[in-house]
Design a protein around this motif. Sequence first.
Motif, PDB file in Angstrom:
ATOM      1  N   LYS A  15      40.966  18.013 -12.235  1.00 58.25           N
ATOM      2  CA  LYS A  15      41.863  17.996 -13.397  1.00 58.25           C
ATOM      3  C   LYS A  15      43.037  18.950 -13.204  1.00 58.25           C
ATOM      4  CE  LYS A  15      42.181  18.233 -18.330  1.00 58.25           C
ATOM      5  NZ  LYS A  15      41.545  18.108 -19.600  1.00 58.25           N
ATOM      6  N   THR A  16      42.774  20.138 -12.673  1.00 56.62           N
ATOM      7  CA  THR A  16      43.850  21.099 -12.439  1.00 56.62           C
ATOM      8  C   THR A  16      44.833  20.559 -11.408  1.00 56.62           C
ATOM      9  OG1 THR A  16      42.385  22.940 -12.963  1.00 56.62           O
ATOM     10  CG2 THR A  16      44.361  23.460 -11.701  1.00 56.62           C
ATOM     11  N   LEU A  17      44.321  19.904 -10.394  1.00 59.62           N
ATOM     12  CA  LEU A  17      45.183  19.343  -9.361  1.00 59.62           C
ATOM     13  C   LEU A  17      46.053  18.224  -9.913  1.00 59.62           C
ATOM     14  CD1 LEU A  17      45.857  19.623  -6.373  1.00 59.62           C
ATOM     15  CD2 LEU A  17      44.054  18.001  -5.877  1.00 59.62           C
ATOM     16  N   GLU A  18      45.475  17.390 -10.780  1.00 59.78           N
ATOM     17  CA  GLU A  18      46.222  16.263 -11.341  1.00 59.78           C
ATOM     18  C   GLU A  18      47.135  16.680 -12.487  1.00 59.78           C
ATOM     19  OE1 GLU A  18      43.144  13.532 -12.467  1.00 59.78           O
ATOM     20  OE2 GLU A  18      43.082  12.614 -10.480  1.00 59.78           O
ATOM     21  N   GLU A  19      46.678  17.601 -13.320  1.00 59.04           N
ATOM     22  CA  GLU A  19      47.409  17.952 -14.542  1.00 59.04           C
ATOM     23  C   GLU A  19      47.609  19.449 -14.655  1.00 59.04           C
ATOM     24  OE1 GLU A  19      45.162  16.359 -17.790  1.00 59.04           O
ATOM     25  OE2 GLU A  19      44.993  14.398 -16.861  1.00 59.04           O
ATOM     26  N   GLY A  20      47.977  20.074 -13.565  1.00 61.44           N
ATOM     27  CA  GLY A  20      48.166  21.519 -13.577  1.00 61.44           C
ATOM     28  C   GLY A  20      49.331  21.945 -14.448  1.00 61.44           C
ATOM     29  N   PRO A  21      49.420  23.236 -14.720  1.00 67.20           N
ATOM     30  CA  PRO A  21      50.508  23.752 -15.553  1.00 67.20           C
ATOM     31  C   PRO A  21      51.859  23.576 -14.865  1.00 67.20           C
ATOM     32  CG  PRO A  21      49.299  25.557 -14.545  1.00 67.20           C
ATOM     33  CD  PRO A  21      48.552  24.303 -14.217  1.00 67.20           C
ATOM     34  N   SER A  22      52.908  23.473 -15.656  1.00 66.79           N
ATOM     35  CA  SER A  22      54.253  23.242 -15.113  1.00 66.79           C
ATOM     36  C   SER A  22      54.720  24.381 -14.218  1.00 66.79           C
ATOM     37  CB  SER A  22      55.250  23.044 -16.252  1.00 66.79           C
ATOM     38  OG  SER A  22      55.272  24.199 -17.080  1.00 66.79           O
ATOM     39  N   TYR A  23      54.182  25.548 -14.412  1.00 65.16           N
ATOM     40  CA  TYR A  23      54.566  26.713 -13.614  1.00 65.16           C
ATOM     41  C   TYR A  23      53.662  26.901 -12.383  1.00 65.16           C
ATOM     42  CZ  TYR A  23      50.772  28.556 -16.448  1.00 65.16           C
ATOM     43  OH  TYR A  23      49.564  28.728 -17.078  1.00 65.16           O
ATOM     44  N   GLY A  24      52.692  26.037 -12.195  1.00 61.55           N
ATOM     45  CA  GLY A  24      51.746  26.189 -11.099  1.00 61.55           C
ATOM     46  C   GLY A  24      52.117  25.381  -9.874  1.00 61.55           C
ATOM     47  N   ILE A  25      51.987  25.998  -8.722  1.00 70.45           N
ATOM     48  CA  ILE A  25      52.178  25.317  -7.441  1.00 70.45           C
ATOM     49  C   ILE A  25      50.905  25.546  -6.623  1.00 70.45           C
ATOM     50  CG2 ILE A  25      53.503  25.189  -5.298  1.00 70.45           C
ATOM     51  CD1 ILE A  25      55.915  26.243  -6.889  1.00 70.45           C
ATOM     52  N   ILE A  26      50.308  24.450  -6.186  1.00 67.42           N
ATOM     53  CA  ILE A  26      49.071  24.505  -5.419  1.00 67.42           C
ATOM     54  C   ILE A  26      49.359  23.984  -4.017  1.00 67.42           C
ATOM     55  CG2 ILE A  26      46.721  23.636  -5.248  1.00 67.42           C
ATOM     56  CD1 ILE A  26      46.995  23.097  -8.373  1.00 67.42           C
ATOM     57  N   ILE A  27      49.018  24.786  -3.020  1.00 66.56           N
ATOM     58  CA  ILE A  27      49.203  24.382  -1.627  1.00 66.56           C
ATOM     59  C   ILE A  27      47.821  24.331  -0.980  1.00 66.56           C
ATOM     60  CG2 ILE A  27      50.332  24.862   0.574  1.00 66.56           C
ATOM     61  CD1 ILE A  27      52.388  26.565  -1.019  1.00 66.56           C
ATOM     62  N   LEU A  28      47.417  23.130  -0.612  1.00 59.87           N
ATOM     63  CA  LEU A  28      46.125  22.930   0.028  1.00 59.87           C
ATOM     64  C   LEU A  28      46.320  22.852   1.538  1.00 59.87           C
ATOM     65  CD1 LEU A  28      44.694  20.131  -2.309  1.00 59.87           C
ATOM     66  CD2 LEU A  28      44.364  22.603  -2.493  1.00 59.87           C
ATOM     67  N   LEU A  29      45.494  23.581   2.273  1.00 59.80           N
ATOM     68  CA  LEU A  29      45.528  23.545   3.729  1.00 59.80           C
ATOM     69  C   LEU A  29      44.249  22.886   4.206  1.00 59.80           C
ATOM     70  CD1 LEU A  29      46.729  27.207   4.409  1.00 59.80           C
ATOM     71  CD2 LEU A  29      48.099  25.200   3.861  1.00 59.80           C
ATOM     72  N   SER A  30      44.394  21.978   5.160  1.00 62.30           N
ATOM     73  CA  SER A  30      43.244  21.190   5.597  1.00 62.30           C
ATOM     74  C   SER A  30      43.348  20.889   7.087  1.00 62.30           C
ATOM     75  CB  SER A  30      43.224  19.876   4.806  1.00 62.30           C
ATOM     76  OG  SER A  30      42.362  18.955   5.375  1.00 62.30           O
TER      77      SER A  30
END
Length: 149
Positions: A128-143
């Motif tokens: 849910k956080t990944l799909e509908e995160g806050p407007s000020y949030g940036i998520i960088i996933l490393l894989s």
Amino acid sequence: MNFEKIIGNNDIIENLIFMVENDKMNHALLFDGISGIGKKYAAKILAKSIFCNGENPPCNECSKCIQFEKGTNPDFILIEEENNVIKKDSIVEVIDFLSIKPFDSKYKIAIIDGFDKATPEAQNAFLKTLEEGPSYGIIILLSQNSKNI
């Protein structure tokens, strides 16, 4: 720590620089590839550039760049795998971190290194956080293997 030190992937680096310069940030990014190619380095440069107050970010001289280098930026979190796994507790830490508005910046940035090694419970908790995160949030996933995500 600058984008110029990254060898190859010129189109991707140009896109990242464009995003920073024009403040057109995506809320989530995935850096995928084999171990040792510089995903974490590139993600940290991107985060530092987003926080930077100077010209031609990252300037490495402004208070935000210095704060980032010292590891004292309250709007940044780095989660790394422990014992070759990322557990739900680590993801809950990111969710809690992103639930509070930025303290000193326009954005809050979370880098999760090794997200392909997150347990199914951790991935589900983060959905849910990944799909509908806050407007000020940036998520960088490393894989290393995005097929496992």
